[in-house]
Design an enzyme around this catalytic site. Structure first.
Site, PDB file in Angstrom:
ATOM      1  N   SER A   1       3.774   6.744   2.081  1.00  0.00           N
ATOM      2  CA  SER A   1       3.034   6.718   1.522  1.00  0.00           C
ATOM      3  C   SER A   1       2.204   6.587   2.213  1.00  0.00           C
ATOM      4  O   SER A   1       0.304   6.572   2.706  1.00  0.00           O
ATOM      5  CB  SER A   1       2.757   7.484   0.118  1.00  0.00           C
ATOM      6  OG  SER A   1       3.066   5.507  -0.258  1.00  0.00           O
TER       7      SER A   1
ATOM      8  N   HIS B   1       1.107  -0.869  -0.254  1.00  0.00           N
ATOM      9  CA  HIS B   1      -0.272   0.165   0.091  1.00  0.00           C
ATOM     10  C   HIS B   1       1.095   0.785  -0.310  1.00  0.00           C
ATOM     11  O   HIS B   1       0.237   2.473   0.189  1.00  0.00           O
ATOM     12  CB  HIS B   1      -0.943   0.079   1.491  1.00  0.00           C
ATOM     13  CG  HIS B   1      -2.053  -0.560   1.154  1.00  0.00           C
ATOM     14  ND1 HIS B   1      -3.638  -0.486   1.070  1.00  0.00           N
ATOM     15  CD2 HIS B   1      -2.446  -1.820   0.969  1.00  0.00           C
ATOM     16  CE1 HIS B   1      -4.473  -1.341   0.527  1.00  0.00           C
ATOM     17  NE2 HIS B   1      -3.925  -2.221   0.773  1.00  0.00           N
TER      18      HIS B   1
ATOM     19  N   ARG C   1       0.724  -7.304 -18.455  1.00  0.00           N
ATOM     20  CA  ARG C   1       1.585  -6.376 -18.469  1.00  0.00           C
ATOM     21  C   ARG C   1       3.074  -6.858 -18.823  1.00  0.00           C
ATOM     22  O   ARG C   1       4.104  -6.165 -19.057  1.00  0.00           O
ATOM     23  CB  ARG C   1       1.279  -5.905 -16.426  1.00  0.00           C
ATOM     24  CG  ARG C   1       0.237  -5.170 -16.817  1.00  0.00           C
ATOM     25  CD  ARG C   1       0.539  -5.114 -14.742  1.00  0.00           C
ATOM     26  NE  ARG C   1      -1.173  -4.339 -14.821  1.00  0.00           N
ATOM     27  CZ  ARG C   1      -1.248  -4.598 -13.195  1.00  0.00           C
ATOM     28  NH1 ARG C   1      -0.497  -4.965 -12.467  1.00  0.00           N
ATOM     29  NH2 ARG C   1      -2.446  -3.896 -12.857  1.00  0.00           N
TER      30      ARG C   1
ATOM     31  N   ASP D   1       8.257   6.367   1.235  1.00  0.00           N
ATOM     32  CA  ASP D   1       8.255   7.852   1.879  1.00  0.00           C
ATOM     33  C   ASP D   1       6.652   7.230   2.694  1.00  0.00           C
ATOM     34  O   ASP D   1       5.708   8.683   3.330  1.00  0.00           O
ATOM     35  CB  ASP D   1       7.686   8.795   0.974  1.00  0.00           C
ATOM     36  CG  ASP D   1       6.692   8.567   0.049  1.00  0.00           C
ATOM     37  OD1 ASP D   1       5.845   7.174   0.027  1.00  0.00           O
ATOM     38  OD2 ASP D   1       6.456   8.681  -0.776  1.00  0.00           O
TER      39      ASP D   1
ATOM     40  N   THR E   1       2.974   6.265  -5.069  1.00  0.00           N
ATOM     41  CA  THR E   1       5.022   6.747  -4.982  1.00  0.00           C
ATOM     42  C   THR E   1       5.678   6.052  -4.396  1.00  0.00           C
ATOM     43  O   THR E   1       5.456   4.901  -3.542  1.00  0.00           O
ATOM     44  CB  THR E   1       4.524   7.656  -3.884  1.00  0.00           C
ATOM     45  OG1 THR E   1       4.441   7.619  -2.517  1.00  0.00           O
ATOM     46  CG2 THR E   1       3.637   9.135  -4.103  1.00  0.00           C
TER      47      THR E   1
ATOM     48  N   HIS F   1      -1.159   0.464  -9.855  1.00  0.00           N
ATOM     49  CA  HIS F   1      -1.903   0.197 -11.061  1.00  0.00           C
ATOM     50  C   HIS F   1      -3.227   1.672 -11.746  1.00  0.00           C
ATOM     51  O   HIS F   1      -3.791   1.042 -11.408  1.00  0.00           O
ATOM     52  CB  HIS F   1      -1.702  -0.698 -11.866  1.00  0.00           C
ATOM     53  CG  HIS F   1      -0.253  -1.333 -12.234  1.00  0.00           C
ATOM     54  ND1 HIS F   1       0.092  -2.506 -11.496  1.00  0.00           N
ATOM     55  CD2 HIS F   1       0.932  -1.558 -13.061  1.00  0.00           C
ATOM     56  CE1 HIS F   1       1.758  -2.812 -11.271  1.00  0.00           C
ATOM     57  NE2 HIS F   1       2.021  -2.525 -12.669  1.00  0.00           N
TER      58      HIS F   1
ATOM     59  N   TRP G   1       8.346   5.173  -3.583  1.00  0.00           N
ATOM     60  CA  TRP G   1       9.315   5.422  -2.454  1.00  0.00           C
ATOM     61  C   TRP G   1       9.785   5.228  -1.225  1.00  0.00           C
ATOM     62  O   TRP G   1       7.853   4.929  -0.938  1.00  0.00           O
ATOM     63  CB  TRP G   1       9.746   7.007  -2.665  1.00  0.00           C
ATOM     64  CG  TRP G   1      10.480   7.402  -3.961  1.00  0.00           C
ATOM     65  CD1 TRP G   1       9.972   8.351  -5.094  1.00  0.00           C
ATOM     66  CD2 TRP G   1      11.929   7.711  -4.717  1.00  0.00           C
ATOM     67  NE1 TRP G   1      10.109   8.261  -5.654  1.00  0.00           N
ATOM     68  CE2 TRP G   1      11.645   8.174  -5.415  1.00  0.00           C
ATOM     69  CE3 TRP G   1      13.397   7.233  -4.100  1.00  0.00           C
ATOM     70  CZ2 TRP G   1      12.566   8.688  -6.664  1.00  0.00           C
ATOM     71  CZ3 TRP G   1      13.798   7.263  -4.889  1.00  0.00           C
ATOM     72  CH2 TRP G   1      14.389   7.736  -6.258  1.00  0.00           C
TER      73      TRP G   1
ATOM     74  N   ARG H   1      -3.013  -9.988 -15.125  1.00  0.00           N
ATOM     75  CA  ARG H   1      -2.261  -9.000 -15.014  1.00  0.00           C
ATOM     76  C   ARG H   1      -1.031  -8.837 -15.361  1.00  0.00           C
ATOM     77  O   ARG H   1      -0.451  -8.313 -15.983  1.00  0.00           O
ATOM     78  CB  ARG H   1      -2.505  -8.865 -13.630  1.00  0.00           C
ATOM     79  CG  ARG H   1      -3.956  -7.614 -13.344  1.00  0.00           C
ATOM     80  CD  ARG H   1      -4.410  -7.051 -14.295  1.00  0.00           C
ATOM     81  NE  ARG H   1      -5.421  -5.718 -13.446  1.00  0.00           N
ATOM     82  CZ  ARG H   1      -5.634  -5.072 -13.936  1.00  0.00           C
ATOM     83  NH1 ARG H   1      -6.603  -5.079 -14.945  1.00  0.00           N
ATOM     84  NH2 ARG H   1      -7.293  -4.849 -13.405  1.00  0.00           N
TER      85      ARG H   1
ATOM     86  N   HIS I   1      -1.035 -13.370  -1.877  1.00  0.00           N
ATOM     87  CA  HIS I   1      -2.031 -13.864  -0.955  1.00  0.00           C
ATOM     88  C   HIS I   1      -1.982 -15.143  -0.346  1.00  0.00           C
ATOM     89  O   HIS I   1      -3.373 -14.838   0.614  1.00  0.00           O
ATOM     90  CB  HIS I   1      -3.726 -13.113  -2.278  1.00  0.00           C
ATOM     91  CG  HIS I   1      -3.103 -12.172  -2.273  1.00  0.00           C
ATOM     92  ND1 HIS I   1      -3.405 -10.989  -3.633  1.00  0.00           N
ATOM     93  CD2 HIS I   1      -4.131 -10.650  -1.602  1.00  0.00           C
ATOM     94  CE1 HIS I   1      -3.390  -9.663  -3.907  1.00  0.00           C
ATOM     95  NE2 HIS I   1      -4.057  -9.156  -2.587  1.00  0.00           N
TER      96      HIS I   1
END
Length: 508
Positions: A92, A33, A359, A90, A86, A38, A88, A355, A258
């Site tokens: 988020s 998270h 991709r 960080d 993001t 995407h 990084w 997916r 999962h």
């Protein structure tokens, strides 16, 4: 849908024993998270179960949105995908990925973030949790979000006490840097070494952070030498090896985990100490499907932080193997970015296989070649399980080159001590290093001027998730957490108060 039904769908729950608990499973979802999501297009497509498995699929068909593509401008890779989170380190997951989310979580007083009085997440009037990223959340993730919001606020208190001139904005920014670094450090030298439980990996991940010369030397003398001697953290300047940093599609694929999730969460009774060598008694079992989104948040408010954390600590998570993908995830409601439910249910393992193909992620053998690993030439190179070999041969028409990455990693023979495959490990170890050395906040700006002296001290003295838990819930760790790591299944047997992992011991 054939692959999901015949090779992934759980027959009987397989766990990881003492190695990995539900806190560890929640942690990696907490990290996802923080890193990856995407961007979808507006084009909706539908998958229909083929006749051979239609009676075994919970959903005969399901609809979802395609991944949105954009032109990269590169000659060799013409199409790419946007990440709405993001990439990084960080934080988020608790702070948000855009200005609206950033403002929503802040109190705008003393740099702090919103948190409920009971130590759990606050909620909006519609029941949605207030945190940086709540899409497809379950209470294991939201419990960790709440913990690190408490961590952020505690850092704000410490910084305000030490530096009286810091205003709300500067307190917030310094505390965010410190909290994000604590999260990164826990992932590097605590979570990862439980996942890859070998002496070599324990040393390697600590070298990533502290360097060969070790933590004590680095704290006393400072960063000396290059990335090996002094570690990646604290390098004089970031190094992106000539390629702008991002997380790769292969990184997304190897973090499809999962199967770590069980079918039920075992809620423990923490009202009394059961005594030596005994885990807290089972209070009730809750189906995992009921612990997602708004319903999960209601359940968590009744369970409480301590009970939830102790319960997860005493329950082993699932193993990353064939036939261990939860059936309840084959008929699940996905969510929008704001946490609201969508109309169409999805079959998640089928969607994950789709997916990777959509991709253009390499199939198992092709990826191993690109990583300079030996590809398999026959099915028993991959596994010794006769049933698995027969099913793989049937599903893939005996064509090894068609083997999907997710299936190959689940079937692959595991290195002793590894909870993941060797294939996934190579991606892990490469990106773990790259994520640190490309970030100025872990290299050139990892200093007292940017973090503050007190802030840097906070990061340097935190070595594990247990340290964070003990900071906020000492009564919980004293009573229930005798294991040296929060990520291994908690052992209720008492240990000496000075018990430390072997790698901390210094010879006389």
């Amino acid at each position: 849908m054939v692959v999901a039904t015949k090779l992934l769908a759980r027959k009987q729950f397989i766990d990881t024993g003492k190695q990995f608990n539900m806190i560890a499973a929640s942690w990696i979802q907490f990290m996802i998270h923080d890193w990856i999501n995407h961007l979808e297009s507006t084009q909706q497509i539908e998958l229909n179960a083929p006749r051979e498995v239609v009676g075994q699929c919970p959903l005969k068909s399901f609809k979802f949105y395609k991944t949105k593509e954009f032109d990269t401008g590169l000659s060799d890779i013409k199409k790419g995908h946007h990440n709405t989170r993001t990439p990084w380190w960080d934080g988020s997951v608790i702070y948000g990925n855009n200005l609206r989310e950033l403002w929503q979580v802040r109190t705008f007083k003393d740099g702090k973030l919103k948190i409920a009085k009971d130590g759990l997440l606050q909620h909006e009037n519609n029941g949605l949790a207030i945190a940086g990223d709540i899409r497809n959340n379950w209470i294991g993730v939201s419990t960790l979000q709440a913990l690190f919001i408490q961590e952020h606020n505690a850092i704000c208190d410490t910084l305000k006490k030490e530096y009286h001139d810091l205003d709300d904005e500067h307190l917030y920014r310094h505390a965010r840097l410190v909290t994000s670094a604590v999260i990164a450090k826990i992932h590097t030298i605590d979570w990862t070494i439980e996942l890859l439980k070998t002496d070599t990996l324990v040393a390697a991940m600590r070298i990533n952070w502290h360097g060969v010369l070790g933590k004590r030397f680095k704290e006393t003398v400072g960063h000396v030498g290059g990335a090996v001697l002094g570690g990646l953290v604290g390098l004089k300047k970031p190094n992106n090896h000539g390629v702008p940093y991002s997380l790769t599609e292969e990184f997304t694929s190897v973090y499809r985990m999962h199967s770590l999730l069980p079918d039920e969460l075992f809620i423990r009774d923490v009202s009394s100490n059961p005594g030596p060598n005994k885990s807290p008694r089972l209070s009730k079992k809750v189906d995992m499907i009921n612990l997602i989104g708004k319903n999960g948040e209601k359940e968590l408010s009744e369970i409480g932080f301590i009970t939830q954390m102790v319960s997860m600590g005493h329950q082993a998570c699932g193993a990353l193997e064939l036939w261990n993908y939860p059936m309840w995830l084959r008929d699940i409601v996905p969510q929008n970015i704001d946490g609201t439910d969508r109309v169409n249910h999805v079959d998640l393992p089928s969607l994950e296989i789709y997916r990777d193909r959509e991709r253009n992620v390499a199939r198992y053998n092709e990826l191993r070649r690109s990583l300079m690993l030996i590809p398999i030439s026959k099915w028993d190179d991959l596994t010794d399980d006769i049933e698995a070999i027969d099913t793989l041969r049937e599903v893939y028409n005996d064509d090894i080159e068609q083997l999907d990455l997710l299936v190959g990693m689940a079937a692959e023979k595991k290195i002793k001590g590894f909870a993941i495959s060797e294939t996934a490990f190579i991606i892990f170890i490469t990106m773990a290093s790259r994520r640190l050395e490309a970030d100025r906040f872990f290299t050139s700006d990892y200093n007292e001027e940017v973090y503050t002296k007190k802030g840097l001290e906070w990061v340097n003295t935190t070595e594990s998730l247990k340290d964070v838990l003990n900071r906020h819930y000492p009564e919980m760790t004293d009573t229930w957490m005798n294991s040296t790591s929060a990520f291994s299944v908690w052992d209720a047997s008492p240990k000496p108060r000075n018990h430390v992992p072997l790698y901390f011991r210094v010879p006389k």
